[in-house]
Design a protein around this motif. Structure first.
Motif, PDB file in Angstrom:
ATOM      1  N   UNK A 268       0.822  -1.210   0.000  1.00 58.38           N
ATOM      2  CA  UNK A 268       0.000   0.000   0.000  1.00 58.38           C
ATOM      3  C   UNK A 268       0.858   1.263   0.000  1.00 58.38           C
ATOM      4  N   UNK A 269       2.017   1.200   0.618  1.00 57.50           N
ATOM      5  CA  UNK A 269       2.890   2.368   0.726  1.00 57.50           C
ATOM      6  C   UNK A 269       3.891   2.487  -0.410  1.00 57.50           C
ATOM      7  N   UNK A 270       3.949   1.524  -1.305  1.00 56.02           N
ATOM      8  CA  UNK A 270       4.970   1.521  -2.355  1.00 56.02           C
ATOM      9  C   UNK A 270       4.911   2.782  -3.210  1.00 56.02           C
ATOM     10  N   UNK A 271       3.718   3.207  -3.606  1.00 56.33           N
ATOM     11  CA  UNK A 271       3.629   4.410  -4.439  1.00 56.33           C
ATOM     12  C   UNK A 271       4.038   5.654  -3.661  1.00 56.33           C
ATOM     13  N   UNK A 272       3.726   5.697  -2.374  1.00 58.48           N
ATOM     14  CA  UNK A 272       4.138   6.836  -1.553  1.00 58.48           C
ATOM     15  C   UNK A 272       5.652   6.894  -1.403  1.00 58.48           C
ATOM     16  N   UNK A 273       6.276   5.742  -1.225  1.00 60.87           N
ATOM     17  CA  UNK A 273       7.732   5.689  -1.096  1.00 60.87           C
ATOM     18  C   UNK A 273       8.389   6.176  -2.383  1.00 60.87           C
ATOM     19  N   UNK A 274       7.866   5.740  -3.513  1.00 59.02           N
ATOM     20  CA  UNK A 274       8.393   6.170  -4.804  1.00 59.02           C
ATOM     21  C   UNK A 274       8.247   7.682  -4.971  1.00 59.02           C
ATOM     22  N   UNK A 275       7.103   8.205  -4.592  1.00 57.81           N
ATOM     23  CA  UNK A 275       6.868   9.645  -4.706  1.00 57.81           C
ATOM     24  C   UNK A 275       7.805  10.429  -3.791  1.00 57.81           C
ATOM     25  N   UNK A 276       8.011   9.952  -2.580  1.00 58.81           N
ATOM     26  CA  UNK A 276       8.928  10.628  -1.656  1.00 58.81           C
ATOM     27  C   UNK A 276      10.364  10.616  -2.176  1.00 58.81           C
ATOM     28  N   UNK A 277      10.780   9.509  -2.754  1.00 55.86           N
ATOM     29  CA  UNK A 277      12.126   9.441  -3.318  1.00 55.86           C
ATOM     30  C   UNK A 277      12.273  10.438  -4.463  1.00 55.86           C
ATOM     31  N   UNK A 278      11.250  10.566  -5.280  1.00 55.36           N
ATOM     32  CA  UNK A 278      11.272  11.529  -6.369  1.00 55.36           C
ATOM     33  C   UNK A 278      11.340  12.959  -5.827  1.00 55.36           C
ATOM     34  N   UNK A 279      10.579  13.223  -4.779  1.00 56.45           N
ATOM     35  CA  UNK A 279      10.591  14.555  -4.173  1.00 56.45           C
ATOM     36  C   UNK A 279      11.959  14.881  -3.585  1.00 56.45           C
ATOM     37  N   UNK A 280      12.627  13.899  -2.991  1.00 58.10           N
ATOM     38  CA  UNK A 280      13.966  14.125  -2.444  1.00 58.10           C
ATOM     39  C   UNK A 280      14.947  14.505  -3.541  1.00 58.10           C
ATOM     40  N   UNK A 281      14.846  13.840  -4.699  1.00 57.89           N
ATOM     41  CA  UNK A 281      15.711  14.181  -5.829  1.00 57.89           C
ATOM     42  C   UNK A 281      15.430  15.604  -6.290  1.00 57.89           C
ATOM     43  N   UNK A 282      14.141  15.945  -6.371  1.00 54.66           N
ATOM     44  CA  UNK A 282      13.768  17.298  -6.791  1.00 54.66           C
ATOM     45  C   UNK A 282      14.293  18.344  -5.805  1.00 54.66           C
ATOM     46  N   UNK A 283      14.210  18.045  -4.522  1.00 58.79           N
ATOM     47  CA  UNK A 283      14.709  18.980  -3.513  1.00 58.79           C
ATOM     48  C   UNK A 283      16.221  19.145  -3.626  1.00 58.79           C
ATOM     49  N   UNK A 284      16.928  18.079  -3.933  1.00 54.18           N
ATOM     50  CA  UNK A 284      18.374  18.163  -4.134  1.00 54.18           C
ATOM     51  C   UNK A 284      18.706  19.065  -5.304  1.00 54.18           C
TER      52      UNK A 284
END
Length: 84
Positions: free
Chosen positions: A40-56
């Motif tokens: 259930x959390x897999x899509x959220x984890x993927x989105x958070x990882x993408x957001x971390x890259x964007x923040x970098x």
């Protein structure tokens, strides 16, 4: 920590299910719940990882713009002092 596994174990025991079998059922249910939560959390984890890259990327761009602003200000100050 929740007492659900303990309550479930006790319910199984009160239904005359052996301790070893009840323990296996509880562990199996816990494993199943953990897998479902992970799924259930897999899509959220993927989105958070993408957001971390964007923040970098944004941090890098901010640092670069601050550096360029400092350089431009220094050059502008130098030219203002040198040119009449």
């Amino acid at each position: 920590m929740t007492s659900m596994p303990i309550d479930f174990f006790r319910a199984l025991r009160s239904a005359k299910i052996g301790a070893d079998d009840a323990q296996k059922v509880v562990e199996s249910l816990e494993g199943h719940i953990a897998v479902k939560i992970t799924e259930a959390n897999a899509s959220l984890v993927t989105e958070l990882q993408s957001m971390r890259k964007d923040m970098g990327t944004l941090r890098w761009l901010l640092a670069a713009s601050i550096a360029l602003t400092g350089i431009a200000g220094t050059i502008g100050g130098y030219l203002a002092a040198v040119l009449p």
